[in-house]
Design an enzyme around this catalytic site. Sequence first.
Site, PDB file in Angstrom:
ATOM      1  N   SER A 102     119.655  67.780 -32.282  1.00 19.25           N
ATOM      2  CA  SER A 102     119.955  68.802 -31.238  1.00 19.25           C
ATOM      3  C   SER A 102     121.556  69.271 -30.997  1.00 19.25           C
ATOM      4  CB  SER A 102     119.510  68.405 -29.681  1.00 19.25           C
ATOM      5  OG  SER A 102     119.288  69.230 -28.916  1.00 19.25           O
ATOM      6  N   ASP A 241     121.568  76.089 -29.446  1.00 17.24           N
ATOM      7  CA  ASP A 241     122.071  74.778 -29.803  1.00 17.24           C
ATOM      8  C   ASP A 241     121.429  74.403 -31.576  1.00 17.24           C
ATOM      9  OD1 ASP A 241     119.353  74.083 -29.194  1.00 17.24           O
ATOM     10  OD2 ASP A 241     119.896  72.301 -28.293  1.00 17.24           O
ATOM     11  N   ASP A 243     118.879  72.799 -32.743  1.00 20.94           N
ATOM     12  CA  ASP A 243     117.721  72.938 -32.943  1.00 20.94           C
ATOM     13  C   ASP A 243     117.046  74.027 -32.307  1.00 20.94           C
ATOM     14  OD1 ASP A 243     117.762  71.815 -30.793  1.00 20.94           O
ATOM     15  OD2 ASP A 243     115.781  70.537 -31.132  1.00 20.94           O
ATOM     16  N   ASP A 245     116.274  74.738 -29.173  1.00 17.69           N
ATOM     17  CA  ASP A 245     115.482  74.615 -27.996  1.00 17.69           C
ATOM     18  C   ASP A 245     116.125  74.997 -26.678  1.00 17.69           C
ATOM     19  OD1 ASP A 245     116.880  72.267 -27.890  1.00 17.69           O
ATOM     20  OD2 ASP A 245     115.066  71.079 -27.631  1.00 17.69           O
TER      21      ASP A 245
END
Length: 444
Positions: A102, A241, A243, A245
């Site tokens: 992340s 960010d 990833d 999400d």
Amino acid sequence: MTRKFFGTDGIRGRTNQMPMTAEMALKVGQAAGAHFLRGAHRHRVVVGKDTRLSGYMMETALVAGFTSVGMDVVMVGPVPTPAVAMLTQSMRADLGVMISASHNKFVDNGIKLFGPDGYKLSDEDELEIEALIESPPALVPAEAIGRAKRIEDARGRYIHAVKQTFPARLRLDGLKVVIDCANGAAYQVAPSALWELGAEVTAIGVSPNGLNINEACGSTDIALLRRTIVDAGADLGIALDGDADRLIVVDEKGNVIDGDQLMALIGSSWHRRGALKGGGVVATVMSNLGLERFLQGEGLTLERAKVGDRYVLESMREGGFNVGGEQSGHIILTDHGKTGDGLVAALQVLAEMVLAGRPASELLNLFQPLPQLLKNVRFDGGAPLEAETVKAAISAGETRLGAGGRLVIRKSGTEPLIRVMAEGEDEALVGEVVETICEAVRTA
């Protein structure tokens, strides 16, 4: 029962150190694969990743683990976490895996698991998988070993799905948007989706080299985004960010808009159109009291969950809500997906800008946040929150803040940190309380 390997968002840690080793990834693949081998059909797992260097190593180990227990693997390459959730369900897979840490730097990595319905796993599923990790693997005969293949159109499928969440009658023509992809998983899909909807796009953080994910860019470091917005005369800035999400939004003046303001905008706008479900919004204990008071003024409720987007989602599903999220920028819109999606949330904000015809600085500041301060204290082993001196400092802090304030102390589920958050009417008092507790934790 306490989980040994799983935190608030999968398994995460420094690469090549337990629990984030290739050996562990192999075991996770074997354990999760065995757990989801249900029924007589040919079983399948979708595996995606972000752009960090160790993704190749972890992907290879996971593929070996899954195939060794008889599960076929579909590798989709660098895609956002919500793309894995979407593809898991649309491809009728039994399991989805996202290899990502992340917002962490490249030295870390993680493994996030999704069930066949596209939702993150429950605590119960994770506990059962942990038990299997520590048991001998259920290896299949040679003729039953799974097959692995890579598909090349996963990013296109995700772009199409994301664009479907934007109102069909609207376009982004005339809007200048800066998108910072954190040199992460959305470095191709996010600029493409915005451009296809008509925006004039300036893309930064789109040159991943395996080592620069979240490095001086993305939602955790928005200095470059703020400068670029002002220099380009842009209407809105979006920082994802690693990833993708979650997101942080920056208005045309360079002001930062956090997840609380985004939930206020989307929740109240959907409420006025009759699209909001559940009579309110779900957030976490970290969200500002200002959000709660704003929603109350709109005749809406704020339900608070534990920190972690999957706990927000659990509360949303239990209460029938369709808008939820975290102050950090995880925004979950269950009408459009099964997990947080920074790009989908950004498109909802852009849609509101088009409909209102107002600049972001006016549209996205719906309430005045109460003074709030969050500090992190890194620790190395032990249980500092169990120390009597820390407990005493927390009790004294609660007394000083009184009924008009809040204090949230918790151990991070993804890093060796104690997070200390306080809010109240008096900014100076909030600062004093936080620093006193932080010092007690350091000493302990």
